[in-house]
Write an enzyme that holds these catalytic residues in place. Structure first.
Site, short mmCIF file in Angstrom:
data_model
loop_
_atom_site.label_atom_id
_atom_site.label_comp_id
_atom_site.label_asym_id
_atom_site.label_seq_id
_atom_site.Cartn_x
_atom_site.Cartn_y
_atom_site.Cartn_z
N ARG A 258 0.86 -1.18 0.00
CA ARG A 258 0.00 0.00 0.00
C ARG A 258 0.90 1.23 0.00
NH1 ARG A 258 -3.50 -2.93 -1.42
NH2 ARG A 258 -5.61 -3.18 -0.56
N GLU A 287 -3.91 7.32 -4.48
CA GLU A 287 -4.46 6.76 -5.73
C GLU A 287 -5.89 7.25 -5.97
OE1 GLU A 287 -4.24 2.50 -5.64
OE2 GLU A 287 -2.14 2.50 -5.07
N HIS A 305 -1.31 0.14 -9.93
CA HIS A 305 -1.89 -0.81 -8.99
C HIS A 305 -2.45 -2.03 -9.74
CE1 HIS A 305 -3.75 -1.07 -4.70
NE2 HIS A 305 -3.37 -2.26 -5.14
#
Length: 342
Positions: A258, A287, A305
């Site tokens: 993360r 994000e 991602h």
């Protein structure tokens, strides 16, 4: 926007569940799993307001007891959404191992049990990390950008390009994904060292354990540090300025966990002053926004991602999430219930 429809209709005596997002691969499995168990409604909108409206008396989702949160649907199940759900909702089955996008505290307050799908994306995410390691070491991403710009010869230099063979990979948080990555890089071979609070029971002998009292020693020997810890309050900013500066000069940082686990500002400073020779990032703190400075740095390999995004992994994930939801409805034991809800 119409996403898809699952023709699973039985009668009013059975529960109702709602799929929040688009099933890309497991429509047939969904029909088989819920036949005779529940009516399945698929949202035709990704608006939380539409979900709440549909939950009201007379709405198409009225009385729903379970929700499937697909990662391509609602990005977050935050407190406002959870608090607005009717008391009928008892279960949330979320796709993906991480569940930081769900307000677990709000779910617990309403008596909602949350399950995730740990382990399903291990191989896909480990392969992503492997790509980032190779690309960052060999500077493949900058070479591709130059080739596309018509600068074929510009990046064909040896300086700064390294092979993974005989280098040391340090894994911060050895679990399912980290172990799979270790297996992949062992083929080069790379030396693999790792740090957990305690030794990982499934680690092979060639994965060398460095406990809390030897973390600095591990960092100092790492050519590559790959981050694989979950995002929790205590891990936010875990890879900070101090940890980065304890890495050997010229090390590479890889993050497929993360974005907020890493202090982004400290990482960029280390890239700019040369302490880090490169980074490979699949995740970012804000994000889908990516820090513009990272886009400018040639020694940053970046992905949007994509960790567990493959057709194979997604189908497994969808089937697992659907199975969890069905089993929760049936009152069966579900091992994927997140620890906070057990």
């Amino acid at each position: 926007m119409v996403l898809n429809t699952i023709p699973v209709k039985t009668d009013s005596a059975v529960p109702r569940v709602v799929i929040c997002g688009h099933l890309g691969f497991a429509q047939a499995e969904c029909e088989a799993l819920f036949k005779g168990v529940a009516d399945v409604e698929v949202m035709h909108s990704l608006s939380s307001a539409d979900l709440i409206e549909g939950m009201q008396p007379g709405g198409k989702y009225e009385g729903a007891v379970g929700l499937l949160r697909h990662w391509n649907g609602f990005d977050r199940f935050g407190r406002p959404l959870i608090e607005a759900l009717p008391q009928s909702v008892k279960f949330v089955s979320s796709l993906g191992a991480g569940y930081d996008m769900i307000d677990i505290g709000a779910c617990k307050e309403k008596g909602i049990v949350v399950a995730n799908t740990p382990g399903v994306g291990n191989d896909a995410t480990a392969v992503t990390a492997l790509y980032l390691i190779i690309s960052a070491l060999r500077r493949f991403s900058v070479a591709e950008r130059q080739l596309r710009a018509g600068l074929f010869e510009a990046s064909r230099v040896t300086q700064g390009r390294c092979d993974p063979t005989v280098r040391t990979l340090a894994i911060l948080g050895l679990g399912g994904i980290g172990l799979r990555l270790a297996e992949l890089v062992h083929a080069f071979p790379m030396r693999v060292v790792y740090h957990n609070r305690r030794p990982f029971a499934g680690a092979p002998a060639w994965c060398e354990y460095y406990g809390p009292d030897r973390l600095d020693e591990m960092l100092a020997m790492a050519d590559v540090l790959s981050v694989h810890v979950p995002l929790r309050k205590e891990t936010e900013g875990l890879v900070d300025e101090a940890m980065l500066r304890k890495l050997k000069k010229g090390a590479i940082l890889i993050n497929t966990a993360r974005g907020k686990v890493v202090d982004e500002a400290a990482m960029i400073r280390a890239l700019e002053d040369g302490h880090l020779s490169g980074v490979g990032l699949d995740v970012f703190p804000d994000e889908p926004v990516v820090n513009p400075r990272l886009l400018e740095l040639p020694n940053a390999t970046l992905l949007p991602h994509l960790g567990s995004i493959s057709s194979d992994a997604q189908k497994l994930m969808e089937v697992r999430g659907l199975t969890n939801l069905r089993d929760l409805l049936l009152g069966l034991h579900v091992v994927d219930v997140v620890p906070e809800c057990r």
